[in-house]
Design a protein around this motif. Structure first.
Motif, PDB file in Angstrom:
ATOM      1  N   ALA A 133     -11.116  -1.203  13.887  1.00  0.00           N
ATOM      2  CA  ALA A 133      -9.623  -0.855  13.974  1.00  0.00           C
ATOM      3  C   ALA A 133      -9.788   0.609  13.430  1.00  0.00           C
ATOM      4  N   PRO A 134      -9.083   1.756  13.618  1.00  0.00           N
ATOM      5  CA  PRO A 134      -8.959   2.758  13.072  1.00  0.00           C
ATOM      6  C   PRO A 134      -8.483   2.422  10.944  1.00  0.00           C
ATOM      7  N   THR A 135      -8.801   3.722   9.944  1.00  0.00           N
ATOM      8  CA  THR A 135      -8.116   3.101   8.983  1.00  0.00           C
ATOM      9  C   THR A 135      -7.059   4.283   8.349  1.00  0.00           C
ATOM     10  N   THR A 136      -5.631   4.418   8.731  1.00  0.00           N
ATOM     11  CA  THR A 136      -5.308   5.397   7.891  1.00  0.00           C
ATOM     12  C   THR A 136      -4.343   5.440   6.765  1.00  0.00           C
ATOM     13  N   THR A 137      -4.048   6.554   6.736  1.00  0.00           N
ATOM     14  CA  THR A 137      -3.379   7.044   4.815  1.00  0.00           C
ATOM     15  C   THR A 137      -2.132   7.703   5.257  1.00  0.00           C
ATOM     16  N   ILE A 138      -1.755   7.336   4.096  1.00  0.00           N
ATOM     17  CA  ILE A 138      -0.723   7.707   4.496  1.00  0.00           C
ATOM     18  C   ILE A 138       0.264   8.674   3.168  1.00  0.00           C
ATOM     19  N   LYS A 139      -0.001   9.649   2.606  1.00  0.00           N
ATOM     20  CA  LYS A 139       1.275  10.659   1.986  1.00  0.00           C
ATOM     21  C   LYS A 139       2.859  11.123   1.908  1.00  0.00           C
ATOM     22  N   CYS A 140       3.478  11.004   0.888  1.00  0.00           N
ATOM     23  CA  CYS A 140       4.456  11.425   0.645  1.00  0.00           C
ATOM     24  C   CYS A 140       4.822  12.638   0.232  1.00  0.00           C
ATOM     25  N   LEU A 195      -1.127  -4.128  10.596  1.00  0.00           N
ATOM     26  CA  LEU A 195      -0.257  -3.455  10.322  1.00  0.00           C
ATOM     27  C   LEU A 195      -0.218  -3.206   8.520  1.00  0.00           C
ATOM     28  N   LYS A 196       0.494  -1.739   8.413  1.00  0.00           N
ATOM     29  CA  LYS A 196       0.744  -1.627   6.810  1.00  0.00           C
ATOM     30  C   LYS A 196       1.881  -0.746   6.516  1.00  0.00           C
ATOM     31  N   SER A 197       2.171  -1.185   5.453  1.00  0.00           N
ATOM     32  CA  SER A 197       3.412  -0.572   4.968  1.00  0.00           C
ATOM     33  C   SER A 197       3.756   0.452   3.695  1.00  0.00           C
ATOM     34  N   ALA A 198       4.955   1.048   3.385  1.00  0.00           N
ATOM     35  CA  ALA A 198       5.151   1.640   1.846  1.00  0.00           C
ATOM     36  C   ALA A 198       6.394   1.819   1.714  1.00  0.00           C
ATOM     37  N   SER A 199       7.027   1.407   0.388  1.00  0.00           N
ATOM     38  CA  SER A 199       8.434   2.075   0.345  1.00  0.00           C
ATOM     39  C   SER A 199       8.614   3.397   0.053  1.00  0.00           C
ATOM     40  N   ILE A 200       9.680   3.337   0.081  1.00  0.00           N
ATOM     41  CA  ILE A 200       9.715   5.191   0.363  1.00  0.00           C
ATOM     42  C   ILE A 200      11.373   4.971  -1.174  1.00  0.00           C
ATOM     43  N   ASN A 201      11.293   5.296  -1.968  1.00  0.00           N
ATOM     44  CA  ASN A 201      12.643   4.878  -2.988  1.00  0.00           C
ATOM     45  C   ASN A 201      12.995   7.049  -2.651  1.00  0.00           C
ATOM     46  N   ILE A 202      14.616   6.879  -2.730  1.00  0.00           N
ATOM     47  CA  ILE A 202      15.201   8.429  -2.442  1.00  0.00           C
ATOM     48  C   ILE A 202      16.395   8.290  -3.041  1.00  0.00           C
ATOM     49  N   ASN A 203      16.526   8.458  -4.354  1.00  0.00           N
ATOM     50  CA  ASN A 203      17.629   8.957  -4.585  1.00  0.00           C
ATOM     51  C   ASN A 203      18.321  10.204  -4.530  1.00  0.00           C
ATOM     52  N   THR A 204      19.571  10.284  -3.931  1.00  0.00           N
ATOM     53  CA  THR A 204      20.328  11.490  -3.980  1.00  0.00           C
ATOM     54  C   THR A 204      21.080  12.128  -4.700  1.00  0.00           C
ATOM     55  N   GLN A 243       6.634   7.103  -6.001  1.00  0.00           N
ATOM     56  CA  GLN A 243       7.195   7.572  -7.221  1.00  0.00           C
ATOM     57  C   GLN A 243       8.663   7.626  -6.149  1.00  0.00           C
ATOM     58  N   ALA A 244       9.617   8.278  -7.441  1.00  0.00           N
ATOM     59  CA  ALA A 244      10.775   8.317  -6.464  1.00  0.00           C
ATOM     60  C   ALA A 244      11.306  10.345  -5.925  1.00  0.00           C
ATOM     61  N   PHE A 245      11.841   9.746  -4.906  1.00  0.00           N
ATOM     62  CA  PHE A 245      12.317  11.088  -4.323  1.00  0.00           C
ATOM     63  C   PHE A 245      13.437  11.850  -4.629  1.00  0.00           C
ATOM     64  N   ALA A 246      14.297  12.740  -5.104  1.00  0.00           N
ATOM     65  CA  ALA A 246      15.715  13.453  -4.553  1.00  0.00           C
ATOM     66  C   ALA A 246      16.582  14.073  -3.473  1.00  0.00           C
TER      67      ALA A 246
END
Length: 211
Positions: A102-109, A185-194, A116-119
């Motif tokens: 199977a392919p291999t996937t990477t993720i960037k934010c 299946l892979k997963s990533a948590s993304i924290n957004i603080n507005t 990291q935390a995002f605004a």
């Protein structure tokens, strides 16, 4: 005798049957032996027999069944036989590609880590690589989902989505190649603080004044 016009179909091959066709330079005693070495490119040496299917003149057709457990990469085809006088010949005759990985996937934010935390809203980029390298069938699509929603397909080996809204979001993703090999299946948590930091300080100050 020598062997030519070696053709393996399909190529690259996933799990299932591969047809190996070739021509002998001479009429043979019986049918030649045809063996495949899966993963020869990566140093594998175990040969596995292909099965005779048909013969027309000096043209032969054999069948080899690729198993999911077999190593991906260039796989060698060895053919040996003897002519009517008993003179034997043959050896390494050709090769084809096996792709069961199977392919291999990477993720960037926003171009970096997703930890990291995002605004504000986040640009999420996926990049998938065919694990079988030059012998691979290529990445067909990347599937992604946000917060348990339906999976959306991104055609090809790279693409992105936008994630927005205050809170912690879960992004799941996986890639599939052109032979149907699917990544786990892979997963990533993304924290957004507005909520602006200044706003938090103003609220705290106001609370202190009213006490």
């Amino acid at each position: 005798p020598s062997f030519s016009n070696i053709q393996a179909t399909p190529n690259p091959a996933g799990t299932g049957a591969v047809t190996v066709a070739f021509r002998s330079s001479r009429e043979l005693q019986g049918n030649p032996s045809v063996n495949v070495t899966p993963g020869a490119e990566k140093g594998a040496t175990q040969q596995m027999a292909a099965q005779f299917v048909s013969k027309s003149g000096n043209d032969y057709t054999y069948r080899f069944d690729v198993q999911g457990s077999q190593q991906s990469g260039r796989s060698d085809i060895t053919i040996r036989g003897a002519d009517a006088t008993g003179c034997a010949g043959g050896g390494l005759a050709g090769s084809f590609c096996i792709d069961t990985a199977a392919p291999t996937t990477t993720i960037k934010c926003n171009g970096g880590s997703c930890g990291q935390a995002f605004a504000d809203s986040v640009s999420v980029l996926f990049s998938a690589t065919d694990a079988s390298g030059s012998c691979g069938a290529g990445v067909k699509e990347i599937l992604s989902s946000v917060d348990g929603g339906a999976e959306a397909a991104i055609a090809g080996a790279e693409g992105g989505i936008a994630v927005s809204g205050h809170g912690t979001h879960t992004v799941t993703y996986r890639a599939r190649d052109n032979l149907g090999n699917m990544e786990t299946l892979k997963s990533a948590s993304i924290n957004i603080n507005t909520i602006p930091t200044q706003g938090k300080m103003d609220v705290k100050i106001q609370m202190e004044k009213t006490m």
